[in-house]
Design a protein around this motif. Structure first.
Motif, PDB file in Angstrom:
ATOM      1  N   VAL A 182      65.300  81.197  71.135  1.00 41.90           N
ATOM      2  CA  VAL A 182      66.220  81.391  70.226  1.00 41.90           C
ATOM      3  C   VAL A 182      67.148  82.621  71.018  1.00 41.90           C
ATOM      4  N   GLY A 289      67.383  76.273  67.482  1.00 45.25           N
ATOM      5  CA  GLY A 289      67.922  77.107  66.324  1.00 45.25           C
ATOM      6  C   GLY A 289      66.634  77.842  65.619  1.00 45.25           C
ATOM      7  N   VAL A 290      67.173  78.759  64.575  1.00 42.43           N
ATOM      8  CA  VAL A 290      66.311  79.402  63.952  1.00 42.43           C
ATOM      9  C   VAL A 290      65.087  78.635  63.260  1.00 42.43           C
ATOM     10  N   ALA A 291      65.733  77.650  62.563  1.00 41.71           N
ATOM     11  CA  ALA A 291      65.185  76.678  61.345  1.00 41.71           C
ATOM     12  C   ALA A 291      64.001  75.941  62.431  1.00 41.71           C
ATOM     13  N   GLU A 292      64.249  75.476  63.545  1.00 41.29           N
ATOM     14  CA  GLU A 292      63.457  74.874  64.328  1.00 41.29           C
ATOM     15  C   GLU A 292      62.379  75.597  65.036  1.00 41.29           C
ATOM     16  N   HIS A 294      60.906  78.370  63.307  1.00 40.58           N
ATOM     17  CA  HIS A 294      59.990  78.294  62.246  1.00 40.58           C
ATOM     18  C   HIS A 294      59.367  77.255  61.998  1.00 40.58           C
ATOM     19  N   ALA A 295      59.869  76.050  62.132  1.00 41.11           N
ATOM     20  CA  ALA A 295      58.929  74.838  62.006  1.00 41.11           C
ATOM     21  C   ALA A 295      57.834  74.595  63.040  1.00 41.11           C
ATOM     22  N   ARG A 297      56.709  77.293  64.575  1.00 36.31           N
ATOM     23  CA  ARG A 297      55.648  78.132  64.584  1.00 36.31           C
ATOM     24  C   ARG A 297      54.479  77.833  63.319  1.00 36.31           C
ATOM     25  N   ARG A 298      54.819  77.078  62.365  1.00 34.34           N
ATOM     26  CA  ARG A 298      54.088  76.536  61.615  1.00 34.34           C
ATOM     27  C   ARG A 298      53.118  75.573  61.998  1.00 34.34           C
TER      28      ARG A 298
END
Length: 319
Positions: A182, A289-292, A294-295, A297-298
């Motif tokens: 990121v 991107g940040v949203a990707e 985070h996904a 990481r989950r």
């Protein structure tokens, strides 16, 4: 008479006790430390029936010689290293029982840098600031806040190994492709050309690598606003660029603040893959991107929790 212990006979120089890391203390200036490769830590622990983040012995390349001062203990190794007990090879990614007086030798393997020796039940060592992880620079955690030396003994929680079958795991092929990053938080300190260079060039891991940082060799990155900033927070995975223009990727023992601009950060899901790159290894970067992130990481954390489901009885244990 002391309780069950694992004795270091001739350990290699960089063996420390590491778990899932110290959480909630970075704002007070205390590094999180923890295992360099958390996936390998989880695998070693699952092979001996521990929780994924239980403390294990982390080593670089090889771990040397060890012996059990206990009736028996179940051990497993993941990541770097190949093991033998009294000269008999232990199959990779398989648990085994080390009996009193037997010699466990952990030599090097060609693929990885960091390896983990887990013991069923874990080590009877009190946590500091919520973790047993060793941070050598501050002398906190593990065995006196330092590396393991010859003659050291580590107390074990389990007096002897259970009579359950040994476990083995077959891992799927490792991920390939660029390490995802990121951009930021100081990407505005670099012009578009430098960001393009980072994302479209090959970088080589150098010998300047340890638990604090990996220095990369490749095209230099030019600063557009200078290379000094007011020190702000850093995390493992941050890519700092000092005045030399050479990227430095921060690792688990990095400090909590830094004064060089950070052009990007490697996502947690790919950091474990990067730490296992030996000197000379090639790394490329891809911006997401940040949203990707985070996904990713989950999914990564879910994989750590599900590692135990991949375990099966070892064929040798069923003969």
């Amino acid at each position: 008479m002391h309780g069950p212990r694992l004795r270091a006979i001739a350990p290699t120089p960089f063996v420390t006790l590491q778990d899932g890391g110290r959480r909630g203390w970075r704002r007070f200036g205390l590094s999180g430390a923890g295992a360099m490769d958390r996936l390998s830590l989880a695998i070693a622990n699952a092979l001996v029936g521990n929780r994924a983040t239980e403390a294990a012995l982390e080593f670089a390349y090889a771990a040397g010689e060890w012996t059990a001062e206990a009736h028996s203990c179940r051990i497993a190794i993941a990541g770097a290293g190949c093991a033998s007990i009294d000269g008999m090879a232990v199959p990779p990614l398989t648990s085994a029982v080390l009996r009193r007086g037997q010699r466990l030798r952990i030599g090097s393997s060609p693929q990885c840098v960091w390896g983990y020796l887990a013991v069923a039940g874990g080590f009877a060592i009190a946590p500091e600031f919520g973790s047993r992880s060793t941070h050598v620079r501050t002398g906190i955690g593990g065995l006196g806040g330092r590396t393991i030396r010859g003659g050291d003994t580590l107390p074990l929680l389990a007096a002897q190994a259970s009579d359950e079958p040994e476990r083995v795991v077959a891992l799927p092929p490792g991920e390939a492709g660029p390490c995802r990053v990121v951009l930021g938080p100081q990407e505005d300190f670099f012009d578009e050309h430098s960001i393009s260079v980072l994302l479209n060039s090959e970088y080589r891991v150098t010998w300047q690598q340890d638990r604090m940082a990996y220095r990369l060799d490749g095209p230099n990155l030019c600063h557009s606003k200078g290379y000094n900033i007011i020190s702000d927070g850093v995390m493992p995975g941050c890519i700092q660029v000092p005045g030399t223009g050479t990227p430095i990727v921060l690792m688990r023992d990095a400090g909590t603040v830094g004064g060089y601009p950070k052009i990007a950060a490697v996502v947690e899901a790919d950091l474990g893959r990067m730490v296992q790159m030996r000197p000379g290894g090639i790394v490329r970067f891809q911006a997401i991107g940040v949203a990707e992130a985070h996904a990713l990481r989950r999914r990564y954390l879910a994989r750590l929790q599900l590692i135990a489901e991949a375990m099966a009885p070892s064929p040798s244990a069923l003969i």
